[in-house]
Design a protein around this motif. Sequence first.
Motif, PDB file in Angstrom:
ATOM      1  N   LEU A 137       0.829  -1.208   0.000  1.00 39.26           N
ATOM      2  CA  LEU A 137       0.000   0.000   0.000  1.00 39.26           C
ATOM      3  C   LEU A 137       0.862   1.256   0.000  1.00 39.26           C
ATOM      4  CD1 LEU A 137      -2.813  -1.009   2.537  1.00 39.26           C
ATOM      5  CD2 LEU A 137      -2.973  -0.903   0.032  1.00 39.26           C
ATOM      6  N   GLN A 138       1.958   1.246   0.744  1.00 42.91           N
ATOM      7  CA  GLN A 138       2.843   2.409   0.784  1.00 42.91           C
ATOM      8  C   GLN A 138       3.469   2.669  -0.582  1.00 42.91           C
ATOM      9  OE1 GLN A 138       5.330   1.147   4.063  1.00 42.91           O
ATOM     10  NE2 GLN A 138       4.286   2.537   5.490  1.00 42.91           N
ATOM     11  N   ARG A 139       3.796   1.619  -1.323  1.00 44.82           N
ATOM     12  CA  ARG A 139       4.359   1.792  -2.670  1.00 44.82           C
ATOM     13  C   ARG A 139       3.312   2.283  -3.661  1.00 44.82           C
ATOM     14  NH1 ARG A 139       6.921  -3.130  -1.675  1.00 44.82           N
ATOM     15  NH2 ARG A 139       5.392  -4.225  -2.941  1.00 44.82           N
ATOM     16  N   ARG A 140       2.089   1.780  -3.546  1.00 42.37           N
ATOM     17  CA  ARG A 140       1.048   2.053  -4.543  1.00 42.37           C
ATOM     18  C   ARG A 140       0.250   3.327  -4.280  1.00 42.37           C
ATOM     19  NH1 ARG A 140      -0.631  -1.122  -8.270  1.00 42.37           N
ATOM     20  NH2 ARG A 140       0.310  -3.137  -8.561  1.00 42.37           N
ATOM     21  N   LEU A 141       0.151   3.743  -3.026  1.00 45.17           N
ATOM     22  CA  LEU A 141      -0.759   4.833  -2.674  1.00 45.17           C
ATOM     23  C   LEU A 141      -0.002   6.017  -2.083  1.00 45.17           C
ATOM     24  CD1 LEU A 141      -3.478   2.619  -0.953  1.00 45.17           C
ATOM     25  CD2 LEU A 141      -3.362   3.323  -3.358  1.00 45.17           C
ATOM     26  N   PRO A 142       0.296   7.008  -2.905  1.00 50.75           N
ATOM     27  CA  PRO A 142       0.965   8.195  -2.366  1.00 50.75           C
ATOM     28  C   PRO A 142       0.048   8.894  -1.361  1.00 50.75           C
ATOM     29  CG  PRO A 142       0.327   8.532  -4.663  1.00 50.75           C
ATOM     30  CD  PRO A 142       0.008   7.118  -4.323  1.00 50.75           C
ATOM     31  N   GLY A 143       0.627   9.300  -0.262  1.00 55.03           N
ATOM     32  CA  GLY A 143      -0.161   9.982   0.760  1.00 55.03           C
ATOM     33  C   GLY A 143      -0.776   9.044   1.790  1.00 55.03           C
ATOM     34  N   LEU A 144      -0.415   7.780   1.760  1.00 57.01           N
ATOM     35  CA  LEU A 144      -0.920   6.832   2.752  1.00 57.01           C
ATOM     36  C   LEU A 144      -0.511   7.303   4.143  1.00 57.01           C
ATOM     37  CD1 LEU A 144      -2.227   3.840   2.891  1.00 57.01           C
ATOM     38  CD2 LEU A 144       0.107   3.180   3.441  1.00 57.01           C
ATOM     39  N   ASP A 145      -1.449   7.337   5.065  1.00 56.41           N
ATOM     40  CA  ASP A 145      -1.206   7.849   6.419  1.00 56.41           C
ATOM     41  C   ASP A 145      -0.653   6.736   7.313  1.00 56.41           C
ATOM     42  OD1 ASP A 145      -1.188   9.129   8.849  1.00 56.41           O
ATOM     43  OD2 ASP A 145      -3.294   9.734   8.788  1.00 56.41           O
ATOM     44  N   SER A 146       0.675   6.643   7.368  1.00 54.29           N
ATOM     45  CA  SER A 146       1.322   5.603   8.177  1.00 54.29           C
ATOM     46  C   SER A 146       1.080   5.833   9.664  1.00 54.29           C
ATOM     47  CB  SER A 146       2.823   5.557   7.887  1.00 54.29           C
ATOM     48  OG  SER A 146       3.045   5.189   6.543  1.00 54.29           O
ATOM     49  N   ARG A 147       0.926   7.073  10.063  1.00 50.99           N
ATOM     50  CA  ARG A 147       0.648   7.355  11.482  1.00 50.99           C
ATOM     51  C   ARG A 147      -0.700   6.793  11.910  1.00 50.99           C
ATOM     52  NH1 ARG A 147       3.016  13.399  12.578  1.00 50.99           N
ATOM     53  NH2 ARG A 147       5.191  12.787  12.263  1.00 50.99           N
ATOM     54  N   ALA A 148      -1.683   6.832  11.008  1.00 45.25           N
ATOM     55  CA  ALA A 148      -3.000   6.265  11.327  1.00 45.25           C
ATOM     56  C   ALA A 148      -2.901   4.749  11.491  1.00 45.25           C
ATOM     57  CB  ALA A 148      -4.009   6.612  10.227  1.00 45.25           C
ATOM     58  N   ILE A 149      -2.033   4.117  10.706  1.00 43.45           N
ATOM     59  CA  ILE A 149      -1.830   2.669  10.847  1.00 43.45           C
ATOM     60  C   ILE A 149      -1.221   2.361  12.201  1.00 43.45           C
ATOM     61  CG2 ILE A 149      -0.597   0.654   9.936  1.00 43.45           C
ATOM     62  CD1 ILE A 149      -0.784   1.983   7.153  1.00 43.45           C
ATOM     63  N   ILE A 150      -0.232   3.145  12.598  1.00 44.94           N
ATOM     64  CA  ILE A 150       0.406   2.950  13.913  1.00 44.94           C
ATOM     65  C   ILE A 150      -0.597   3.202  15.026  1.00 44.94           C
ATOM     66  CG2 ILE A 150       2.176   3.863  15.473  1.00 44.94           C
ATOM     67  CD1 ILE A 150       3.850   4.416  12.879  1.00 44.94           C
ATOM     68  N   GLU A 151      -1.385   4.261  14.887  1.00 46.09           N
ATOM     69  CA  GLU A 151      -2.410   4.570  15.895  1.00 46.09           C
ATOM     70  C   GLU A 151      -3.427   3.433  16.006  1.00 46.09           C
ATOM     71  OE1 GLU A 151      -6.005   7.785  16.613  1.00 46.09           O
ATOM     72  OE2 GLU A 151      -4.377   8.303  15.238  1.00 46.09           O
ATOM     73  N   ALA A 152      -3.838   2.905  14.868  1.00 46.37           N
ATOM     74  CA  ALA A 152      -4.818   1.809  14.866  1.00 46.37           C
ATOM     75  C   ALA A 152      -4.258   0.549  15.514  1.00 46.37           C
ATOM     76  CB  ALA A 152      -5.265   1.510  13.438  1.00 46.37           C
ATOM     77  N   SER A 153      -2.963   0.306  15.311  1.00 46.76           N
ATOM     78  CA  SER A 153      -2.367  -0.918  15.861  1.00 46.76           C
ATOM     79  C   SER A 153      -2.355  -0.919  17.382  1.00 46.76           C
ATOM     80  CB  SER A 153      -0.956  -1.123  15.314  1.00 46.76           C
ATOM     81  OG  SER A 153      -0.093  -0.121  15.802  1.00 46.76           O
ATOM     82  N   ARG A 206     -12.797   3.059  13.479  1.00 41.91           N
ATOM     83  CA  ARG A 206     -12.569   3.019  12.030  1.00 41.91           C
ATOM     84  C   ARG A 206     -11.712   4.220  11.691  1.00 41.91           C
ATOM     85  NH1 ARG A 206     -17.220   0.546   8.248  1.00 41.91           N
ATOM     86  NH2 ARG A 206     -16.019   0.825   6.363  1.00 41.91           N
ATOM     87  N   LEU A 207     -10.516   3.965  11.186  1.00 43.08           N
ATOM     88  CA  LEU A 207      -9.589   5.050  10.881  1.00 43.08           C
ATOM     89  C   LEU A 207      -9.329   5.112   9.384  1.00 43.08           C
ATOM     90  CD1 LEU A 207      -8.475   3.731  13.796  1.00 43.08           C
ATOM     91  CD2 LEU A 207      -7.034   5.715  13.551  1.00 43.08           C
ATOM     92  N   LEU A 208      -9.435   6.304   8.826  1.00 39.61           N
ATOM     93  CA  LEU A 208      -9.144   6.520   7.412  1.00 39.61           C
ATOM     94  C   LEU A 208      -7.631   6.551   7.233  1.00 39.61           C
ATOM     95  CD1 LEU A 208     -10.170   7.167   4.558  1.00 39.61           C
ATOM     96  CD2 LEU A 208     -10.038   9.586   5.181  1.00 39.61           C
ATOM     97  N   VAL A 209      -7.133   5.741   6.308  1.00 36.26           N
ATOM     98  CA  VAL A 209      -5.697   5.652   6.061  1.00 36.26           C
ATOM     99  C   VAL A 209      -5.332   6.299   4.724  1.00 36.26           C
ATOM    100  CG1 VAL A 209      -3.800   4.022   5.744  1.00 36.26           C
ATOM    101  CG2 VAL A 209      -5.549   3.544   7.430  1.00 36.26           C
ATOM    102  N   TRP A 210      -6.232   6.182   3.749  1.00 33.92           N
ATOM    103  CA  TRP A 210      -5.979   6.764   2.434  1.00 33.92           C
ATOM    104  C   TRP A 210      -7.297   6.930   1.696  1.00 33.92           C
ATOM    105  CZ3 TRP A 210      -6.925   5.067  -2.572  1.00 33.92           C
ATOM    106  CH2 TRP A 210      -6.269   5.776  -3.587  1.00 33.92           C
ATOM    107  N   GLN A 211      -7.353   7.976   0.868  1.00 33.79           N
ATOM    108  CA  GLN A 211      -8.533   8.224   0.049  1.00 33.79           C
ATOM    109  C   GLN A 211      -8.085   8.891  -1.235  1.00 33.79           C
ATOM    110  OE1 GLN A 211     -12.090   9.512   2.109  1.00 33.79           O
ATOM    111  NE2 GLN A 211     -12.265  11.208   0.671  1.00 33.79           N
ATOM    112  N   THR A 212      -8.747   8.569  -2.345  1.00 34.74           N
ATOM    113  CA  THR A 212      -8.374   9.190  -3.618  1.00 34.74           C
ATOM    114  C   THR A 212      -8.609  10.689  -3.534  1.00 34.74           C
ATOM    115  OG1 THR A 212     -10.579   8.820  -4.513  1.00 34.74           O
ATOM    116  CG2 THR A 212      -8.900   7.196  -5.057  1.00 34.74           C
ATOM    117  N   GLN A 213      -7.797  11.393  -4.263  1.00 33.43           N
ATOM    118  CA  GLN A 213      -7.962  12.834  -4.356  1.00 33.43           C
ATOM    119  C   GLN A 213      -9.026  13.117  -5.408  1.00 33.43           C
ATOM    120  OE1 GLN A 213      -6.415  15.007  -2.331  1.00 33.43           O
ATOM    121  NE2 GLN A 213      -5.563  13.203  -1.338  1.00 33.43           N
ATOM    122  N   ARG A 214     -10.047  13.812  -5.026  1.00 37.70           N
ATOM    123  CA  ARG A 214     -11.109  14.167  -5.980  1.00 37.70           C
ATOM    124  C   ARG A 214     -10.562  15.200  -6.954  1.00 37.70           C
ATOM    125  NH1 ARG A 214     -14.204  10.157  -4.955  1.00 37.70           N
ATOM    126  NH2 ARG A 214     -15.166  10.114  -2.925  1.00 37.70           N
TER     127      ARG A 214
END
Length: 172
Positions: free
Chosen positions: A132-148, A155-163
């Motif tokens: 996911l980190q390779r494929r999705l620019p802007g992935l929120d790694s801090r949210a992943i750490i927080e969720a862990s 429910r934590l948002l980690v990544w979303q497409t830019q409209r």
Amino acid sequence: MTRAIRSRKRLALVGCAVFAVLSFALALDGGMPWWAGAFWIVGFLALLVPGSRRLVDEVEITDLGVTRRFGPWLGRKREERLLWDELTRVEILTTGGGPFTEDFFFLLEGGDGAGVAVSNELAVKHDLVAILQRRLPGLDSRAIIEASGSTARRRLLVWQTQRKPIPGGEVR
């Protein structure tokens, strides 16, 4: 397996063994056919064989997308599939179920309502976070750490497409 299930299984094993011994003893006296004891032996062995209630949960990650197959080991499996091009949102769902049950899931969502839920166990096995980190620019790694570290249902948002704005679509 929970303690109650193990206890019931142990009781069933003992019951099958006792009835098998009694059936064979009565068969030797001629009071019962031999196959009655064999029936209880087969029941005893069936309880010892693992896998009759096992579940399948598999994930395949390719250059095209993510596929998850799940269901009973011996039954019909369900399938969730999402192409990388259709991915619009990645969330993490945590529950308060841990530490002995899975309580951390990656939710990969598509724009058409399709999606794939990947347990943390499978995500670690397939190195999903690195992908996911390779494929999705802007992935929120801090949210992943927080969720862990979460022990509650969240429910934590980690990544979303830019409209992207539609040319000429501005509201005036």
